[in-house]
Write an enzyme that holds these catalytic residues in place. Structure first.
Site, mmCIF file in Angstrom:
data_model
loop_
_atom_site.group_PDB
_atom_site.id
_atom_site.type_symbol
_atom_site.label_atom_id
_atom_site.label_comp_id
_atom_site.label_asym_id
_atom_site.label_seq_id
_atom_site.Cartn_x
_atom_site.Cartn_y
_atom_site.Cartn_z
ATOM 1 N N ARG A 1 -3.473 55.041 -18.120
ATOM 2 C CA ARG A 1 -4.226 53.791 -18.277
ATOM 3 C C ARG A 1 -5.384 54.080 -19.216
ATOM 4 O O ARG A 1 -6.341 54.750 -18.866
ATOM 5 C CB ARG A 1 -4.724 53.303 -16.919
ATOM 6 C CG ARG A 1 -5.477 51.975 -16.962
ATOM 7 C CD ARG A 1 -5.746 51.477 -15.542
ATOM 8 N NE ARG A 1 -6.419 50.184 -15.536
ATOM 9 C CZ ARG A 1 -7.747 50.046 -15.535
ATOM 10 N NH1 ARG A 1 -8.534 51.105 -15.532
ATOM 11 N NH2 ARG A 1 -8.276 48.839 -15.534
ATOM 12 N N SER B 1 0.891 44.464 -10.723
ATOM 13 C CA SER B 1 -0.296 44.312 -9.872
ATOM 14 C C SER B 1 -0.251 42.968 -9.172
ATOM 15 O O SER B 1 0.002 41.940 -9.815
ATOM 16 C CB SER B 1 -1.574 44.353 -10.712
ATOM 17 O OG SER B 1 -1.739 45.615 -11.276
ATOM 18 N N LYS C 1 -12.931 48.802 -12.010
ATOM 19 C CA LYS C 1 -12.342 47.709 -12.801
ATOM 20 C C LYS C 1 -13.252 46.500 -12.633
ATOM 21 O O LYS C 1 -13.338 45.921 -11.545
ATOM 22 C CB LYS C 1 -10.924 47.404 -12.298
ATOM 23 C CG LYS C 1 -10.146 46.429 -13.155
ATOM 24 C CD LYS C 1 -8.719 46.283 -12.616
ATOM 25 C CE LYS C 1 -7.800 45.592 -13.594
ATOM 26 N NZ LYS C 1 -8.003 44.167 -13.676
#
Ligand code: TZP
Ligand code: MG
Length: 220
Positions: free
Chosen positions: A49, A117, A146
């Site tokens: 990521r 997700s 996040k």
């Protein structure tokens, strides 16, 4: 990936415990070092990521991660289907606002792993229907990692989702040593703990801790 490798990787999906998601912004020792240490500790799934690097850098790094994972760990790329295709990764992990899963499936083919997700039961059921191979459920707890993750849904939601789908449920968001047992006890098959692992100077030790914890609590 030949058919044997694919079978190996998809059966690995049923065995995942600690799931490493990389974060070069938070990492103390660097993404490649984190991946190496986690895979050496027995981590069976890695998601690359990366939000800050050029596509060129990403392709180079992803290709090195693929080499490290080899047949030992599933290797997925977050969001960037082009990067996953460029290095022939095992699949991708996408969010609700990324490429639609049906389109991702067309581009990647049936043999690749796609994780999606989700924030709760409704999205989870839809994800399974649309062909997701696993779901990432979260954020379980509030997290600063996040920025747009929203409020934690709490560990009790995991059971609700787990009872509604057959595919593996990976819990994510704000998980650390202090709250991880509740995540597995409420039915998660696997968990991600980004800051709790990559901010440490001993990624091996932290990975081993989470793997042990998941195994013990799944047996209990
Ligand atoms: N998706 C939902 S929460 C999150 C992502 C990528 C961040 C998880 O990071 P941390 O440090 O484990 O809370
Ligand atoms: Mg995304």
């Amino acid at each position: 990936m030949n058919q044997n490798d694919f079978n190996l990787k998809s059966s690995l999906l049923n065995e995942i415990d600690f799931y490493l998601v990389t974060d070069s912004g938070l990492s103390k020792n660097g993404t490649l070092s984190d991946v190496r240490e986690a895979v050496e500790s027995g981590c069976k799934i890695v998601q690359y990521r990366e939000k800050d690097k050029s596509t060129k850098e990403m392709v180079e790094e992803a290709s090195e991660i693929k080499r490290i994972c080899s047949t030992r760990a599933i290797f997925l790329v977050n969001d960037r289907i082009d990067v996953a295709l460029a290095v022939d990764a095992d699949g991708v992990h996408i969010g609700q606002d990324d490429m639609p899963i049906e389109t991702a499936r067309k581009l990647l083919g049936e043999d690749k792993i796609i994780g999606l997700s989700v924030n709760g039961r409704e999205e989870a059921v839809l994800a399974e229907k649309q062909g997701a191979d696993y779901i990432g459920l979260g954020p379980i707890f509030d997290t600063a990692t996040k920025k747009d993750a929203g409020d934690g849904i709490g560990p009790l939601k995991i059971r609700e989702v787990k009872d509604a789908v057959k595919i593996p449920v990976v819990a994510i968001g704000g998980i650390n040593k202090g709250n991880c047992e509740s995540v597995i006890q409420n039915g998660a098959d696997s968990l991600v703990a980004i800051s709790a692992v990559v901010c440490s100077d001993d990624v091996k030790r932290e990975t081993e801790y989470f793997i042990d914890m998941v195994r013990k609590n799944k047996k209990a």
